[in-house]
Design an enzyme around this catalytic site. Structure first.
Site, short mmCIF file in Angstrom:
data_model
loop_
_atom_site.label_atom_id
_atom_site.label_comp_id
_atom_site.label_asym_id
_atom_site.label_seq_id
_atom_site.Cartn_x
_atom_site.Cartn_y
_atom_site.Cartn_z
N ASP A 148 -5.09 12.48 7.01
CA ASP A 148 -6.55 12.45 6.90
C ASP A 148 -7.04 13.49 5.91
OD1 ASP A 148 -6.78 10.35 8.68
OD2 ASP A 148 -7.05 11.66 10.42
N ALA A 149 -6.20 14.48 5.61
CA ALA A 149 -6.54 15.52 4.63
C ALA A 149 -6.06 15.14 3.23
CB ALA A 149 -5.94 16.86 5.05
N ASP A 178 0.87 -1.16 0.00
CA ASP A 178 0.00 0.00 0.00
C ASP A 178 0.92 1.22 0.00
OD1 ASP A 178 -2.43 1.51 0.27
OD2 ASP A 178 -2.03 1.69 2.41
N THR A 229 -2.89 1.22 -4.45
CA THR A 229 -3.36 2.25 -3.54
C THR A 229 -4.72 2.82 -3.93
OG1 THR A 229 -2.78 4.44 -2.63
CG2 THR A 229 -1.94 3.95 -4.82
N ASN A 230 -5.58 2.98 -2.93
CA ASN A 230 -6.84 3.71 -3.14
C ASN A 230 -6.50 5.20 -3.18
OD1 ASN A 230 -8.32 1.33 -2.94
ND2 ASN A 230 -9.07 1.74 -0.88
N ARG A 278 -11.41 -0.89 -5.75
CA ARG A 278 -11.20 -0.16 -4.49
C ARG A 278 -11.12 -1.15 -3.34
NH1 ARG A 278 -11.27 4.62 -1.93
NH2 ARG A 278 -12.21 4.64 0.14
N CYS A 297 -16.68 0.32 -6.67
CA CYS A 297 -15.70 -0.05 -7.69
C CYS A 297 -15.01 -1.37 -7.31
CB CYS A 297 -14.66 1.06 -7.78
SG CYS A 297 -13.26 0.62 -8.81
N ASP A 316 0.05 5.05 1.06
CA ASP A 316 -0.09 5.96 2.19
C ASP A 316 -0.11 5.18 3.50
OD1 ASP A 316 -0.29 8.03 0.32
OD2 ASP A 316 -2.47 7.93 0.28
N SER A 339 -8.94 8.04 -3.57
CA SER A 339 -10.26 8.66 -3.74
C SER A 339 -10.19 10.18 -3.79
CB SER A 339 -11.21 8.22 -2.62
OG SER A 339 -10.79 8.74 -1.38
N CYS A 393 -6.77 3.01 -7.50
CA CYS A 393 -8.21 3.14 -7.72
C CYS A 393 -8.57 4.60 -7.55
CB CYS A 393 -8.99 2.29 -6.73
SG CYS A 393 -10.78 2.57 -6.86
#
Length: 184
Positions: free
Chosen positions: A17-18, A7, A50-51, A100, A97, A9, A53, A89
């Site tokens: 979180d931002a 992964d 990695t996701n 994801r 998805c 992050d 979004s 993703c």
């Protein structure tokens, strides 16, 4: 050749979180770049799944994401390592998805690209969704305490007590290389 999937992050770089919205916000976790270099030297093909979004949320565009990944791969190369590919993703959590995480689509794509089963391939993550996606492809899930890992530890141990937990990616790397030597 051996595969490993990481992964991004919270495993390779500091999480936020931002969201990591630009290359300047991308900061490697201590010793993670050296860990990837060590994996490369030990014969591992390193993939990142990695996701992201933040794309769906409009926090950054594809060019910015590519610049972040270029910074990451260049930093790894400067340490003597190599990342084979970065798969991501771009969808949000409500998009249903198949790529994801915790769905296994990103991992299945790596399996197709390499024409290799992911059975027992180490997949390193810092969240329950990384672990669940790894289990779905019969890989060997590993949790690191960096990123969200420390917060996820209780849920992980309640649901998947068999999943090994390590301090960070470097600790995982050392353990994998030792296990490989012992199995020769």
């Amino acid at each position: 050749m051996k595969l490993i999937i990481l992964d991004r992050d919270g495993v390779i770089n500091q999480d936020s979180d931002a969201y990591i919205k630009n290359p300047q916000e991308w900061t490697p976790i201590e010793s993670s770049l050296q860990a990837i270099a060590k994996l490369s030297r030990a014969g591992y093909r390193v993939f990142v799944a990695t996701n992201q979004s933040g794309l769906a949320r409009g926090l950054f565009d594809i060019e910015t994401l590519n610049a972040i990944h270029q910074k990451m791969t260049s930093a790894v190369q400067a340490e003597g390592g190599h990342i084979e590919a970065v798969l991501f993703c771009p969808h949000g959590p409500d998009d249903d998805c198949p790529c994801r995480k915790p769905k296994p689509g990103l991992y299945e794509e790596i399996s197709q690209r390499t024409q290799q089963s992911l059975k027992d391939v180490p997949i390193v993550g810092d969240s329950l969704r990384d672990i669940e996606a790894a289990i779905r492809v019969q890989a060997k899930p590993i949790l690191v305490r960096t990123g969200k890992g420390e917060k996820e530890l209780g849920k992980l141990q309640a649901q998947y007590p068999q999943v090994p937990v390590y301090k960070d990616l470097f600790s995982v790397t050392e353990a994998l290389i030792e296990q490989h030597k012992a199995n020769k």
